[in-house]
Design an enzyme around this catalytic site. Structure first.
Site, mmCIF file in Angstrom:
data_model
loop_
_atom_site.group_PDB
_atom_site.id
_atom_site.type_symbol
_atom_site.label_atom_id
_atom_site.label_comp_id
_atom_site.label_asym_id
_atom_site.label_seq_id
_atom_site.Cartn_x
_atom_site.Cartn_y
_atom_site.Cartn_z
ATOM 1 N N LYS A 32 6.582 -8.518 37.483
ATOM 2 C CA LYS A 32 5.746 -8.710 38.678
ATOM 3 C C LYS A 32 5.632 -7.403 39.450
ATOM 4 O O LYS A 32 6.637 -6.765 39.779
ATOM 5 C CB LYS A 32 6.341 -9.775 39.596
ATOM 6 C CG LYS A 32 5.524 -10.001 40.887
ATOM 7 C CD LYS A 32 6.120 -11.087 41.766
ATOM 8 C CE LYS A 32 7.286 -10.597 42.599
ATOM 9 N NZ LYS A 32 6.842 -9.738 43.744
ATOM 10 N N ASP A 59 0.981 -9.512 42.001
ATOM 11 C CA ASP A 59 1.165 -10.419 43.140
ATOM 12 C C ASP A 59 0.676 -9.759 44.427
ATOM 13 O O ASP A 59 1.462 -9.322 45.259
ATOM 14 C CB ASP A 59 2.650 -10.786 43.247
ATOM 15 C CG ASP A 59 2.913 -11.862 44.292
ATOM 16 O OD1 ASP A 59 1.962 -12.585 44.651
ATOM 17 O OD2 ASP A 59 4.068 -11.982 44.739
ATOM 18 N N LYS A 61 -1.595 -11.355 46.514
ATOM 19 C CA LYS A 61 -1.868 -12.402 47.500
ATOM 20 C C LYS A 61 -3.185 -12.179 48.253
ATOM 21 O O LYS A 61 -3.234 -12.054 49.477
ATOM 22 C CB LYS A 61 -0.717 -12.510 48.504
ATOM 23 C CG LYS A 61 0.617 -12.878 47.880
ATOM 24 C CD LYS A 61 1.717 -12.946 48.934
ATOM 25 C CE LYS A 61 3.025 -13.426 48.349
ATOM 26 N NZ LYS A 61 3.651 -12.447 47.407
ATOM 27 N N ASP A 64 -9.015 -12.947 52.295
ATOM 28 C CA ASP A 64 -10.056 -12.307 53.106
ATOM 29 C C ASP A 64 -11.295 -13.188 52.996
ATOM 30 O O ASP A 64 -11.253 -14.277 52.412
ATOM 31 C CB ASP A 64 -10.328 -10.884 52.594
ATOM 32 C CG ASP A 64 -10.771 -9.937 53.705
ATOM 33 O OD1 ASP A 64 -11.673 -10.319 54.489
ATOM 34 O OD2 ASP A 64 -10.219 -8.826 53.804
ATOM 35 N N THR A 123 8.509 -19.056 50.105
ATOM 36 C CA THR A 123 9.855 -19.606 50.005
ATOM 37 C C THR A 123 10.764 -19.117 51.132
ATOM 38 O O THR A 123 11.886 -19.584 51.275
ATOM 39 C CB THR A 123 10.501 -19.271 48.646
ATOM 40 O OG1 THR A 123 10.398 -17.875 48.406
ATOM 41 C CG2 THR A 123 9.816 -20.045 47.528
ATOM 42 N N ARG A 215 16.206 -9.767 42.432
ATOM 43 C CA ARG A 215 17.486 -9.084 42.618
ATOM 44 C C ARG A 215 18.591 -9.531 41.685
ATOM 45 O O ARG A 215 19.466 -8.747 41.341
ATOM 46 C CB ARG A 215 17.923 -9.263 44.076
ATOM 47 C CG ARG A 215 16.969 -8.575 45.044
ATOM 48 C CD ARG A 215 17.116 -9.088 46.470
ATOM 49 N NE ARG A 215 15.807 -9.105 47.112
ATOM 50 C CZ ARG A 215 15.598 -9.530 48.340
ATOM 51 N NH1 ARG A 215 16.592 -10.000 49.060
ATOM 52 N NH2 ARG A 215 14.392 -9.507 48.854
#
Length: 237
Positions: A32, A59, A61, A64, A123, A215
């Site tokens: 990603k 990613d 997002k 607009d 999340t 992570r």
């Protein structure tokens, strides 16, 4: 195949390439590229990673007015990425515009249209956060289902949602509608800024169609071992 997508949330390109090189021997590796790295290094970074034979989840997002999103999606479609995100809250016209743009861009380079995923609720949001910031009274789960239905009706291929909502989305939208879940941590790892966190095994039990892991892999002492552990847990169900 249900992908394990490794989030390259690094602050420099060298670290991202070092991570990808450690995973190079695995088949169908998904990575990603989030906003931080895309804004720092741009489309060329995507093209460089594609040369390493990995699949790209971009990613960004998109959110607009529909015309702007369509033109942006056209440029993204020409990059040859595999998955792209748009905000479901942008509504039907914006999601439809994103799909058109991706289709046109991919067609120009002779590639398959990237999968379009709509972001439902982050999340990092709790139910109280959602209700306060968005001025709604419905529950978090009802909000996610509502946005997933909008996304499905508008041409999205799936959504990004917490694993806690994955089965609900499958039950309330359509079984083939994909639910990719972030907020994944190995047991014992720090949840950091995430509030709705699950392990890879729990995500599988909750019927996630794919997971995004950052992570727990990228900050592990042995990234290959951590990646293998995540794969094993996610495929255990």
């Amino acid at each position: 195949m249900k992908p394990v997508i490794v989030a390259l949330d690094f602050d420099n390109k060298a670290a991202a390439f070092a991570c990808v090189e450690q995973l190079a021997n695995y088949e169908n590796v998904f990575v990603k590229i989030g906003m931080e790295m895309f804004y720092a290094y741009g489309p060329e970074f995507v093209k460089e990673l594609k040369q390493l034979n990995v699949k790209i989840f971009l990613d960004v997002k998109m959110y607009d007015i529909p015309n702007t999103v369509e033109h942006a999606a056209f440029q993204i479609g020409k990059l040859g990425v595999d998955i792209v995100t748009v905000h479901a809250a942008g509504g039907p016209a914006m999601i439809e515009a994103a799909k058109r743009g991706l289709q046109a861009g991919a067609a120009e380079i002779g590639k398959v249209t990237p999968m379009l995923l709509a972001i439902t609720q982050l999340t990092s949001f709790s139910e109280a956060d959602v209700q306060y910031t968005q001025g709604i009274s419905m529950s978090l789960q009802d909000s996610v289902i509502h946005l997933a239905r909008i996304a499905a009706a508008s041409g999205a291929d799936g959504v990004v949602a917490s694993a806690f909502e994955a089965q609900l989305i499958h039950d309330n939208v359509k079984p083939e509608f994909k639910v990719i879940t972030p907020g994944i941590r190995l047991a014992g790892d720090d949840a950091s800024d995430q509030k709705r966190v699950v392990t890879p095994k729990r995500a599988a039990e909750f019927s996630s169609d794919g997971i995004v892991v950052g992570r727990s892999i990228t900050q592990a002492h042995d990234m290959r071992q951590a990646y293998q552990q995540v794969l094993t847990e996610f495929e255990e169900k």
